[in-house]
Design an enzyme around this catalytic site. Structure first.
Site, mmCIF file in Angstrom:
data_model
loop_
_atom_site.group_PDB
_atom_site.id
_atom_site.type_symbol
_atom_site.label_atom_id
_atom_site.label_comp_id
_atom_site.label_asym_id
_atom_site.label_seq_id
_atom_site.Cartn_x
_atom_site.Cartn_y
_atom_site.Cartn_z
ATOM 1 N N HIS A 55 -13.386 -12.583 18.941
ATOM 2 C CA HIS A 55 -12.353 -13.130 20.160
ATOM 3 C C HIS A 55 -12.496 -11.955 20.925
ATOM 4 C CE1 HIS A 55 -10.818 -15.436 16.998
ATOM 5 N NE2 HIS A 55 -10.409 -16.261 17.767
ATOM 6 N N GLU B 186 -8.793 -2.008 10.712
ATOM 7 C CA GLU B 186 -7.992 -1.725 12.069
ATOM 8 C C GLU B 186 -6.996 -0.727 12.099
ATOM 9 O OE1 GLU B 186 -8.731 -4.578 10.556
ATOM 10 O OE2 GLU B 186 -9.930 -5.853 12.026
ATOM 11 N N GLN C 244 -7.677 -18.036 12.809
ATOM 12 C CA GLN C 244 -6.994 -16.818 13.091
ATOM 13 C C GLN C 244 -6.061 -16.861 13.854
ATOM 14 O OE1 GLN C 244 -11.723 -14.630 13.006
ATOM 15 N NE2 GLN C 244 -9.576 -13.146 13.754
ATOM 16 N N GLY D 129 6.222 8.711 8.721
ATOM 17 C CA GLY D 129 5.754 8.822 7.421
ATOM 18 C C GLY D 129 4.731 7.868 6.660
HETATM 19 C C1 TPP Z 1 2.155 3.332 3.735
HETATM 20 C C2 TPP Z 1 3.005 4.096 2.777
HETATM 21 N N1 TPP Z 1 3.317 3.483 1.411
HETATM 22 C C3 TPP Z 1 4.141 4.001 0.685
HETATM 23 C C4 TPP Z 1 4.960 5.161 0.949
HETATM 24 C C5 TPP Z 1 5.963 5.805 0.055
HETATM 25 N N2 TPP Z 1 5.469 6.939 -0.444
HETATM 26 C C6 TPP Z 1 5.899 8.124 0.261
HETATM 27 S S1 TPP Z 1 5.035 9.545 -0.581
HETATM 28 C C7 TPP Z 1 4.484 8.341 -1.679
HETATM 29 C C8 TPP Z 1 3.540 9.213 -2.712
HETATM 30 C C9 TPP Z 1 2.343 9.905 -1.913
HETATM 31 O O1 TPP Z 1 1.319 10.245 -3.183
HETATM 32 P P1 TPP Z 1 -0.096 11.193 -2.687
HETATM 33 O O2 TPP Z 1 -0.645 10.649 -1.514
HETATM 34 O O3 TPP Z 1 -1.030 11.346 -3.924
HETATM 35 O O4 TPP Z 1 0.676 12.466 -2.409
HETATM 36 P P2 TPP Z 1 1.434 13.468 -3.482
HETATM 37 O O5 TPP Z 1 2.960 13.084 -3.197
HETATM 38 O O6 TPP Z 1 1.098 13.042 -4.935
HETATM 39 O O7 TPP Z 1 1.281 14.804 -2.928
HETATM 40 C C10 TPP Z 1 4.532 7.211 -1.459
HETATM 41 C C11 TPP Z 1 3.728 5.969 -2.357
HETATM 42 C C12 TPP Z 1 4.684 5.576 2.290
HETATM 43 N N3 TPP Z 1 5.466 6.597 2.825
HETATM 44 N N4 TPP Z 1 3.679 5.271 3.127
#
Ligand code: TPP
Ligand code: MG
Length: 566
Positions: A29, A50, A113, A421
Site C-alpha cells: 500500500h 513497525e 488488510q 513505560g
Molecule cells: C510492553 C510492556 N509489556 C509489559 C510491561 C510490564 N512490565 C513492566 S517491568 C516488566 C519486567 C521487565 O523485565 P526485564 O526487561 O527483564 O527487566 P528487569 O525488571 O528484569 O530488570 C514488565 C513485564 C511493560 N511495561 N511494557
C-alpha cells in the site's frame, strides 16, 4: 502537462521538508511512496517490526527536536505501530506517522488488510487526518509537520489511501506549502513576579523537564542557575539540559535516585517547575510541601495546575522566560544577593546529596556473584564517561538501576521509555542514536525480558552498520514484576515472570555481531572495552542477581494504593 501520481507528491513533500530518514517497514500500500523515495535525499531506514520503526522515529525526534517520520503499511503494519505512538505521545515526541490503507473505493468490500484505522488512532495523537485528494497530499504533509512541532510537541497521523497514492493528477493544481512558525513569546511581567517571589524564598528548587530540552533552553537555564544560585534537578527528556556534573545540578528529580532529590523536593518552600508535568514521577505533586509556593511554566496552558494549584502560572516558551529572567537579574543587579541568600540552602542540599548516596555506595561497589545490578549500572556509568556518550536504558528494574546511577552530561544523551513505560524501546532507540551520532559511543542497557521484543533489531543494526553495544542485565526473569509480586504476595508467580537462562550473546554472534558473556563483576569493564573495540554491533550478556529488588519494584507493588500482603 505530464501527470504525477499521489505517491510522487508524497515523496516530494518529504524531500521538501528536509527529512533525512523515513523509519519504515514495507508494504504494497505504500510502495507508491517508496518508488519515489528510492535514490532520493530521503533514506528509507527499514526495521524488522513497525513498532521499532516508530520507536526509532521517536528517538530521532527527541534527539533532533524536529519532526521525525515513520511510515507503515495498511492494517497489520498500522496496528503494529500503535504502541510506539502511545509512547511518543507521553514523551511529547513530534513523530509524523504516515500509514497506507485500503483504497477509498474498496471500503467495506472485504479488501486485503482493511480496517478502520483513523478512529483507533485519533485519540492517541495530537491530530489525525485522511487525505482523500491526491493533489492535496503536500498540504497535508506540511500540516502534519507543523502540528507535530507546534506548542507541546507530539505525534500526529496521516493516512494515505492506496488509490489516492496511485491517482494520477495534473501537478499544476498542486499547492506545495512549507510553513514554519518560530516565535518565542513570554510575558516579561511574569519574570518580574518570579524574581519577587524568589527574593522572599528560603529554600527554592528548580525542576527542569522536557520542555526545557525542546525549547533548547539549556544555556539559558545554566545562566539562570548560576545567576540565582538555586539548586536544580532535571527529569525525563530534560535530563542533561544542565550537566549532572554542574555544582548546582543535583541530577535527577526522581525521589528514588540516591542523592538530594527527596529531601530537596520535600522541603522546598518555592518550586520553579519548568516544562515538566506533575506526573507519578512527582507523586502527582504530593512530593512537594502543601504550603510551598509553586511556579509553573509550560508551553501548554492546560498543563498548568494539573494535580495541584499554582501560585503563578506562566504560559509560553521556557527559553524566552529564562532569558527574560536573566536580563532582569542583571538589570536589577540582584544576582549577588540571591546567591548569598541561597548559599546555606545549597550547602544543605549538597550534604543531603552525600548522605543520600552513602547507603547505595557499597552496592555500586559490590563484588558479589551473581553480579549486583547496581554494580553493573555503576560500571556502565563509569565506562561511558565522555561528554558525547549516549546511554539508552530499557527494562523494569534494569531501567530503574540505571536511572539511579547515570551521570548525564548533556541534553539528548540519555534515553529511556519515559512515562508510558513501554518495554522494547531499547534497541530501536540505540540504533537511532547511533544513526544520528556516528561519532559517539552508544550503549544500551536492557533487561533480558525487554530485549526479546525487538530482538531482530540487532539484525537491523548489523545490516545497517551500526556498532552499538547492548548490555543485557540478565536476571533470567521479568524481574520487576517478579519482585513486585514477592513484595505483594510473599512469592513470585513463575508462570509469567521466569524466563530462564538464554545465551543472548550467542544469538547476536549467530546474526553476525560480537558477543561476550560476563558472570563476575571484574569482567564487566574488559567486556565493554572488547565490545567497543570490535567495531561491530555487540551484545554483552551479564548474569545478574535475580533476587535484588529495586525501589521501582517497591513502588509497583503498591500501585493503585493496594499494598496489603495476602
Ligand atoms: C510492553 C510492556 N509489556 C509489559 C510491561 C510490564 N512490565 C513492566 S517491568 C516488566 C519486567 C521487565 O523485565 P526485564 O526487561 O527483564 O527487566 P528487569 O525488571 O528484569 O530488570 C514488565 C513485564 C511493560 N511495561 N511494557
Ligand atoms: Mg529481567
Amino acid at each position: 502537462m505530464e501527470q504525477v501520481i499521489g505517491g510522487r507528491l508524497a515523496a516530494e513533500a518529504l524531500i521538501e521538508q528536509g527529512v533525512k530518514y523515513v523509519f519504515t517497514l514495507s508494504g504494497g500500500h505504500i510502495t507508491p511512496i517508496y518508488q519515489y523515495l528510492e535514490g532520493s535525499p530521503v533514506a528509507l531506514f527499514d526495521t524488522r517490526h513497525e513498532q521499532a520503526a516508530v520507536f526509532m522515529a521517536e528517538a530521532w525526534a527527541r534527539m533532533t527536536r524536529k519532526p521525525a517520520v515513520a511510515m507503515v503499511t495498511a492494517g497489520p503494519g498500522f496496528t503494529n505501530a500503535l504502541s510506539g505512538i502511545a509512547n511518543a505521545r507521553l514523551s511529547n515526541a513530534p513523530v509524523v506517522l504516515i500509514s497506507g490503507c485500503v483504497g477509498l473505493e474498496s471500503a467495506e468490500k472485504l479488501d486485503l488488510q482493511d480496517m478502520s484505522q483513523l478512529p483507533v488512532i485519533a485519540p492517541m495523537v495530537k491530530k489525525a487526518w485522511v487525505c482523500h485528494i491526491a493533489q492535496r497530499i503536500p498540504e497535508f504533509i506540511d500540516l502534519a509537520f507543523r502540528t507535530a512541532a507546534a506548542g507541546r510537541p507530539g505525534p500526529v497521523y496521516l493516512e494515505l489511501p492506496c488509490d489516492v497514492l496511485n491517482k494520477a493528477v495534473d501537478p499544476a493544481g498542486v499547492k506545495r506549502p512549507r510553513s514554519r512558525v518560530d516565535s518565542r513569546p513570554t510575558d516579561p511581567e511574569a519574570a518580574r513576579e518570579i524574581l519577587m517571589m524568589l527574593q522572599a524564598a528560603q529554600n527554592p528548587v528548580i525542576i527542569a523537564g522536557s520542555g526545557v530540552w525542546y525549547a533548547d533552553a539549556g544555556e539559558a537555564l545554566k545562566g539562570f542557575v548560576e545567576r540565582s544560585g538555586i539548586p536544580v534537578f532535571t527529569g525525563n527528556s530534560g535530563r542533561g539540559v544542565i550537566s549532572d556534573t554542574h555544582p548546582l545540578c543535583f541530577e535527577s528529580s526522581l525521589a528514588i535516585r540516591p542523592g538530594a532529590a527527596f529531601l530537596a523536593l520535600a522541603s522546598a518552600d518555592l518550586v520553579l517547575f519548568l516544562g515538566s508535568r506533575l506526573s507519578l514521577f512527582f507523586l502527582f505533586g504530593d512530593i512537594f510541601r502543601k504550603d510551598a509556593r509553586f511556579i509553573q511554566a509550560d508551553i501548554e496552558a492546560e498543563e498548568i495546575g494539573r494535580n495541584r494549584s499554582v501560585d503563578l502560572g506562566v504560559v509560553g516558551d521556557v527559553r524566552a522566560l529564562l532569558e527574560e529572567l536573566n536580563r532582569s537579574i542583571d538589570a536589577q543587579g540582584i544576582g549577588g544577593s540571591l546567591r548569598s541568600r541561597f548559599q546555606g540552602w545549597v550547602e544543605t542540599v549538597r550534604k543531603a546529596d552525600g548522605e543520600g548516596k552513602a547507603p547505595t555506595q557499597p552496592l555500586w561497589e559490590s563484588d558479589a556473584v551473581p553480579i549486583h545490578p547496581l554494580r553493573l549500572a555503576r560500571e556502565v556509568d563509569a565506562f561511558m564517561d565522555r561528554d558525547d556518550d549516549i546511554v539508552v536504558a530499557d527494562g523494569g528494574d534494569t531501567q530503574v538501576w540505571m536511572g539511579m546511577t547515570r551521570t548525564v552530561r548533556g541534553g539528548g544523551r540519555y534515553f529511556d521509555s519515559g512515562l508510558y513505560g513501554c518495554l522494547a524501546v531499547g534497541l530501536p532507540f540505540a540504533n537511532a542514536a547511533k544513526l544520528g551520532h556516528r561519532e559517539s559511543r552508544v550503549l544500551l542497557i536492557s533487561g533480558d525480558g525487554s530485549i526479546g521484543f525487538n530482538f531482530m533489531e540487532f539484525h537491523t543494526a548489523i545490516r545497517k552498520g551500526l556498532p552499538i553495544v547492548a548490555v543485557i542485565a540478565n536476571d533470567q526473569s521479568w524481574g520487576m514484576i517478579a519482585h513486585s509480586q514477592t513484595l505483594r504476595l510473599g512469592h513470585s508467580i513463575p508462570d509469567g515472570t521466569w524466563l530462564g537462562r538464554v545465551d543472548y550473546h550467542r544469538l547476536v554472534e549467530a546474526l553476525g555481531g560480537f558477543g561476550v558473556l560476563v558472570e563476575r563483576p571484574e569482567e564487566i569493564r574488559p567486556a565493554l572495552e572488547a565490545a567497543f573495540a570490535s567495531g561491530r554491533t555487540a551484545c554483552v550478556n551479564v548474569m545478574v542477581d535475580p533476587t535484588v529488588i529495586s525501589p521501582g519494584s517497591v513502588a509497583l507493588a503498591n500501585i493503585g494504593g493496594y499494598c496489603a500482603k495476602q
